[in-house]
Write an enzyme that holds these catalytic residues in place. Structure first.
Site: not given
Length: 309
Positions: A14, A36, A92, A170
């Site tokens: 994403i 990350s 989200k 999701d």
């Protein structure tokens, strides 16, 4: 006015598909770093660190973070950023639980930082005009069909099947984010059936029975086992005819005709985030997540065939 220096935490699908291009295309922001432990950043000219703690202690100065990690670990990261007065964008769903999000909102208010619970589907091209049209109508019935192929959209994402990962909710929460935004009255859940694979902790399909406060019936069909064409449709029947949002909200059909506009969900989110920061405000709507929580609280569970990615 100087750009807002932002770091993207979590460099998965994403982030690469949506967040990084949207930031690059929004003059209000400049990308200061990526974070990350596993995935390198896409641009060697941008600082990359293995943890948010390392970034805050040693990395380049930042004003904001976009948290694109799985929701199960998002609270700790958001709380860490807010303690430093850093503005926080929550992909989200905004958290693994309602209590976590409430605690973050309280913390953001205390430190004077912006917290943005971002519902990208609300920025789909057809959503705002749908909301305006429905504001003057009497709703008689709503039908939602949100079916997609999990192997296409979430390949190898084991976290999504764990507690807090939401499973089929999701993507389904995107539909709920649109629903709660376009309907003029509050929505609540009456019943649900959650279909959970024998080897997983989260549902692969769900059937929800809801209504608004006038009693208008709302039915929601979620399924992650769809192959072929995908279905992201919301149909609202009213006293003035039928409204249809398709392609996840990108296409709006009204009795007067169909509207196709350029869909700029994530650029819209980042424009909103910038305006909130400049105005010293937060936007933390938890209604979509509350309905998902209600489904888990009140839903009947049924075991279905094991799922293997």
């Amino acid at each position: 006015m100087d750009p807002i220096r932002i770091a993207v935490v979590g460099v998965g699908k994403i982030a690469r598909d949506q967040h990084l291009p949207a930031i690059a295309g929004t003059p209000a922001f400049s990308l200061a770093a990526t974070v990350s432990p596993d995935d390198r950043g896409p641009d060697d000219s941008i600082a990359h660190l293995e943890s948010l703690e390392e970034l805050l202690d040693k990395g380049p100065a930042i004003d904001a973070v976009a948290l694109c990690t799985p929701p199960q670990v998002r609270y700790g990261l958001a709380a860490m950023a807010l303690r430093r007065g850093i503005h926080v964008f929550l992909e989200k769903p905004p958290g693994a639980t309602l209590s976590e999000v409430a605690a973050l909102r309280e913390r953001a208010d205390k430190v004077g930082a912006t917290l943005f619970a971002a519902w990208h589907s609300r920025f789909a091209a057809g959503v705002a005009p749908a909301r305006a049209w429905l504001s003057e109508r009497r709703i008689t019935k709503v039908s939602i069909v949100w079916r997609e192929d999990v192997r296409v959209w979430h390949p190898g994402q084991a976290w999504i099947w764990e507690p807090g990962g939401l499973g089929v909710f999701d993507p389904g929460i995107n539909a709920l984010s649109i629903l709660t935004h376009i309907l003029p009255r509050a929505v609540f859940l009456k019943a649900a059936t959650l279909s959970i694979p024998a080897n997983r902790a989260a549902p692969i399909a769900a059937d929800l029975v809801l209504c608004d406060t006038t009693g208008a019936p709302i039915h929601m069909d979620l399924d992650w086992r769809q192959t072929g064409p995908q279905s992201w449709d919301i149909i609202v029947e009213t006293d003035a005819g039928t409204l249809r949002l398709s392609q996840g909200g990108a296409v709006l059909s009204l009795p007067s005709g169909t509207e196709h506009n350029e869909d700029l969900e994530y650029p819209g989110l980042y424009s909103r985030f910038a305006n909130l920061i400049r105005g010293g405000r937060s936007d933390v709507d938890i209604d979509p997540l509350r309905l998902v929580a209600d489904a888990f609280l009140r839903g009947r569970r049924e075991s279905v065939e094991a799922f293997y990615d």
